[in-house]
Scaffold this motif. Structure first.
Motif, PDB file in Angstrom:
ATOM      1  N   ASN A 116     -10.857   5.534  -0.677  1.00 11.72           N
ATOM      2  CA  ASN A 116     -10.451   6.874  -1.115  1.00 11.72           C
ATOM      3  C   ASN A 116     -11.701   7.669  -1.478  1.00 11.72           C
ATOM      4  O   ASN A 116     -12.664   7.126  -2.020  1.00 11.72           O
ATOM      5  N   SER A 174      -2.495   5.279  -4.471  1.00  6.98           N
ATOM      6  CA  SER A 174      -2.980   4.612  -3.262  1.00  6.98           C
ATOM      7  C   SER A 174      -3.164   5.660  -2.161  1.00  6.98           C
ATOM      8  O   SER A 174      -3.873   6.646  -2.360  1.00  6.98           O
ATOM      9  N   ILE A 175      -2.551   5.458  -1.005  1.00  9.59           N
ATOM     10  CA  ILE A 175      -2.595   6.462   0.055  1.00  9.59           C
ATOM     11  C   ILE A 175      -1.446   7.426  -0.195  1.00  9.59           C
ATOM     12  O   ILE A 175      -0.278   7.117   0.072  1.00  9.59           O
ATOM     13  N   ILE A 192       0.847  -1.192   0.000  1.00  5.27           N
ATOM     14  CA  ILE A 192       0.000   0.000   0.000  1.00  5.27           C
ATOM     15  C   ILE A 192       0.880   1.239   0.000  1.00  5.27           C
ATOM     16  O   ILE A 192       2.046   1.191   0.384  1.00  5.27           O
ATOM     17  N   GLU A 211      -8.535  -0.642   1.425  1.00  8.08           N
ATOM     18  CA  GLU A 211      -8.234   0.749   1.105  1.00  8.08           C
ATOM     19  C   GLU A 211      -9.504   1.461   0.678  1.00  8.08           C
ATOM     20  O   GLU A 211     -10.352   0.896  -0.016  1.00  8.08           O
ATOM     21  N   LYS A 269      -5.626  -6.732   2.351  1.00  5.55           N
ATOM     22  CA  LYS A 269      -5.530  -5.306   2.030  1.00  5.55           C
ATOM     23  C   LYS A 269      -6.919  -4.684   2.056  1.00  5.55           C
ATOM     24  O   LYS A 269      -7.886  -5.271   1.584  1.00  5.55           O
ATOM     25  N   ASP A 278      -7.517   9.658   1.904  1.00  3.03           N
ATOM     26  CA  ASP A 278      -7.158   8.259   1.648  1.00  3.03           C
ATOM     27  C   ASP A 278      -6.991   7.520   2.968  1.00  3.03           C
ATOM     28  O   ASP A 278      -6.458   8.075   3.934  1.00  3.03           O
ATOM     29  N   GLY A 333      -6.336   3.255   4.686  1.00  2.00           N
ATOM     30  CA  GLY A 333      -6.158   1.836   4.429  1.00  2.00           C
ATOM     31  C   GLY A 333      -4.937   1.262   5.103  1.00  2.00           C
ATOM     32  O   GLY A 333      -4.168   1.962   5.766  1.00  2.00           O
ATOM     33  N   ASN A 334      -4.736  -0.054   4.907  1.00  2.00           N
ATOM     34  CA  ASN A 334      -3.562  -0.738   5.428  1.00  2.00           C
ATOM     35  C   ASN A 334      -3.548  -2.150   4.866  1.00  2.00           C
ATOM     36  O   ASN A 334      -4.460  -2.574   4.143  1.00  2.00           O
TER      37      ASN A 334
END
Length: 777
Positions: A676, A640-641, A635, A674, A672, A694, A696-697
């Motif tokens: 956004n 992504s983030i 990630i 995520e 995963k 954003d 997530g992890n």
């Protein structure tokens, strides 16, 4: 050497002279040499909209109006009609050299001068008349458009233009009455009234009237009325009965030709295939009831042409069938163009049969391409690359395409980690691949079926050499077979029944060995192994079929690796858990699920809200409990983030050793999640802005002593979510979008020594700058 020095001195003198010229011109007037009576246009001061209509129809009208008024001045920023750079270099050169006669002066003028944009060139009076017509076309019959020229207070030879638009109330459609074309045609129209483009209480719009004419003509042509055209439909409008309301009557023009009001059937069908350079046919062949005329030798199998012809002799003509046939022929990639020509069978008044000839010209069979690029990837890798490709079309006379591609790139990673550690990593990659694509499904019972939408079978062989500087060198090679087909315009299925990859870890460095010594799981994920897999992917995309404010894209896939081989080994009496090999090498076993959904909501013509939710899961078993490195999740990065660089977060609350700048290489996981959300808005012309959030992890499914805190845990789930915000700008070139995003970290899942939810030690360490191509989702 002497001559070279003279050339260098001359060149140096020229550039020094040019620099002096620029310095001297910087104080010069930009209007000194304008033609008599002319005024320099410096842009639009404003477009004032009164009584703005915020409906979708009103916004569509305003979009066309603003496009009609737009005209960039000299030294415009990103093509803006209102913003200019403070240094009109081109105008300085123009005014300084327009009357000079020397060769050097002319050279500077031709290379660097910009012709002044004049008020007379912009023609604001003509533009307001265009806007007045647009207002009427969209039903704003009482709307007005005017302009003012606003001279510059410091220089009367400069001026801006201000436009004033008053939309006022649009006229609405009151009633819609369809009159008789013919008894049979009237029945056809009545059956499709639910699909009509004009309805009571809609805004009156000439665009919608034309859309309805096209719809009626298509309906008629799909019922055999080949000669029926949109211009055979006319309208009578009444605006007197009710103020602000329009009564519409849909009529057919008087005196329609007899050919237009009767259905036609298809007679004899033939192909006329011209050569690569347009050579006319010299020979012919009859295949079933299809005559094929060709030049030289027949370069396509007759059955291929016959199966993609959806008309048969005696069929009723239908426009939809014609379009289906043309699409099927175009997907073969054999012909440069195809044209369907219809002629009456005879000249009698009672004739109702059209002979069909399909004219086509062969596309050249070979195509080569060299592509040089600078890449910017979601994994934060950036650098130059090159791709050389060779394509052979129509390999087996059935539209097959053989492609060979050689690619190479050198990349380095940019950005900093939240903890301030170094994050540099360089690599190069070389790849060679060959693909053979069939424009149909190669499978018993399906090979002759022609779909309404693209359907392909692709076989691929490939080899990739990856050298990750200071870490390892990895060779991956293998092959695959895949099927891709669309049953509808919005749905796509991709099935990969066979994919075999072999990963060969050729060499490692001391730094990498130190990492794997502390984390054996990383070595196991990169060790020499086969990856025999099969997968299925479903994609839904309504962007092409749905008119509305919401667009939905959804893709889900499932991948299974090693299970068929494991079953064969079990039948042979071998262990079901460990020790299974192919050619003396172990193979991976796992099940992998991924899903991603994107929703884009259009607020108005200048604003959109984009959202994405994605997740993945991979579970390894059997030979190894560690999934191959290439299949694991990571990630962070430009797509992504964006507040974090790639592989700088996770798994879970795991924090790598900050004393080892390379330890982040093992920040991968089995799960995963995520999400956004991004607000996109137009700034000026083609320059857009965005504000985003954003989160997530990634996590592990099994405990790993080398990565404490990486295991997914419901008790700490919310605190494990990394969060970032930020803003960006995007320049839309129509064929691509250039994007610059600045991410700002708000929360990291691991301990940083700072209390509270906002636990970024230093603000500058939580910044991520990304230059990329295209939208992130």
């Amino acid at each position: 050497m002497r001559m070279m020095n003279q050339i260098n001195n001359t060149s140096l003198f020229r550039w020094a002279s040019l620099l002096m010229v620029v310095i001297l011109l910087s104080a010069c007037s930009t209007t000194r040499n304008l033609p008599d009576g002319e005024v320099l246009y410096t842009g639009i001061r404003k477009i004032a909209i009164q009584n703005e209509d915020s409906t979708k129809a009103g916004q569509a009208a305003l979009e066309e109006i603003e496009a009609a008024l737009a005209y960039p001045p000299n030294n415009a920023i990103f093509g803006s009609s209102s913003l200019r750079t403070p240094f009109p270099f081109g105008l300085w050169i123009y005014n300084g050299f327009v009357n000079k006669k020397s060769k050097f002066s002319k050279w500077i003028f031709n290379k660097l001068a910009a012709k002044p944009v004049l008020i007379s060139t912009v023609s604001p009076d003509v533009r307001t008349k265009v806007v007045q017509n647009l207002l009427r076309e969209y039903g704003y019959f009482n709307g007005t458009a005017s302009y003012s020229v606003l001279p510059d207070k410091k220089d009367s030879l400069k001026a801006k233009v201000s436009y004033q638009i008053d939309m006022r109330q649009p006229y609405k459609i009151d009633t819609v009455i369809y009159t008789s074309i013919s008894p049979k045609a009237d029945s056809i129209v009545r059956q499709t009234l639910a699909e009509r483009a004009i309805r009571p209480n809609d805004n009156f719009s000439v665009i919608k009237l034309e859309e309805e004419r096209q719809r009626l003509a298509s309906i008629m042509r799909n019922k055999g009325y080949y000669y029926f055209r949109p211009d055979f439909i006319a309208y009578q409008a009444d605006t007197l009965n009710y103020p602000g309301r329009v009564g519409l009557k849909v009529i057919s023009k008087p005196g329609l030709p007899a050919t237009a009001v009767r259905p036609w059937h298809v007679g004899n069908i033939s192909y006329s295939l011209n050569g690569y350079d347009g050579e006319t046919p010299t020979d012919s062949i009859l295949y079933k009831d299809l005559m094929i005329y060709y030049e030289g030798k027949l370069r396509v199998r007759p059955r291929i042409l016959y199966n993609r012809l959806f008309f048969r002799k005696g069929d009723l003509y239908k426009q939809s069938v014609q379009e289906k046939t043309q699409s099927a022929l175009n997907r073969l990639s054999i012909f440069r163009y195809t044209d369907m020509q219809y002629t009456p069978k005879d000249t009698s008044l009672a004739c109702d049969t059209l002979n069909l000839r399909i004219n086509a010209m062969y596309e050249l069979p070979l195509d080569g391409e060299l592509e040089l690029n600078v890449t910017s990837k979601s994994n934060n890798q950036a650098g130059p690359g090159a791709v050389v490709s060779l394509t052979r079309r129509n390999l087996f006379k059935g539209g097959e395409v053989l492609g060979i591609t050689l690619r190479g790139s050198y990349e380095w990673q940019t950005g900093n980690r939240v903890n301030g550690a170094s994050n540099s990593i360089n690599s190069y990659e070389l790849g060679l691949s060959g693909t053979l694509t069939f424009p149909r499904i190669i499978f018993p019972g399906f090979q002759h079926k022609i779909y309404d939408y693209p359907a392909n079978t692709t076989f691929k062989l490939y080899a990739d050499q990856l050298n990750r500087s200071r870490f390892f060198k990895l060779l991956a090679f293998g092959g695959s077979a895949s099927y891709s087909f669309q049953p509808t315009a919005s749905s796509k299925h991709t099935l990969v029944p066979f994919r075999l990859t072999y990963n060969l870890l050729q060499s490692t460095t001391h730094e990498f060995d130190s990492i794997t010594a502390a984390n054996p799981a990383l070595y196991l994920s990169l060790k020499n192994q086969f990856i025999p897999a099969m997968s299925y992917t479903y994609t839904y995309d309504n962007a092409m079929i749905k008119e509305g404010k919401n667009q939905l894209w959804w893709e889900s896939s499932i991948t299974s690796a090693g299970n068929i081989l494991s079953g064969i080994n079990a039948l042979a009496g071998k262990s079901f858990t460990k020790g299974k090999t192919i050619l003396g090498n172990p193979y991976a076993q796992f099940i992998k699920l991924t899903s991603e959904i994107r929703v884009t909501h259009e607020i108005d013509r200048n604003q959109r809200l984009a959202m994405r939710l994605m997740g993945g899961f991979i579970y390894s078993y059997g030979n190894a409990t560690i999934a191959p490195y290439s299949e694991q999740f990571y990630i962070g990065g430009a797509n992504s983030i964006r507040a974090f660089t790639v592989r700088s977060i996770g798994p879970g609350r795991f924090r790598p050793n900050i004393d080892n700048p390379y330890s982040y290489i093992d920040q991968t996981g089995d799960v995963k999640l995520e999400a956004n959300i991004e607000y996109r808005f137009r700034m000026i012309e083609n320059l857009h802005g965005a504000v985003f959030l954003d989160a997530g992890n990634i996590w592990l499914l099994r405990s790993d002593e080398a990565r404490p805190g990486g295991l997914i845990n419901s008790a700490n789930f919310l605190n494990d979510i990394a969060l970032g915000t930020g803003a960006g700008i995007r320049y839309d070139l129509e064929f691509l979008v250039l994007r610059l995003d600045l991410g700002i970290a708000l929360h990291t899942p691991y301990e940083t020594g700072k209390n509270g939810y906002y636990n970024i030690p230093r603000f500058k360490d939580g910044l991520g700058l990304h230059l990329a191509i295209g939208y992130p989702f």
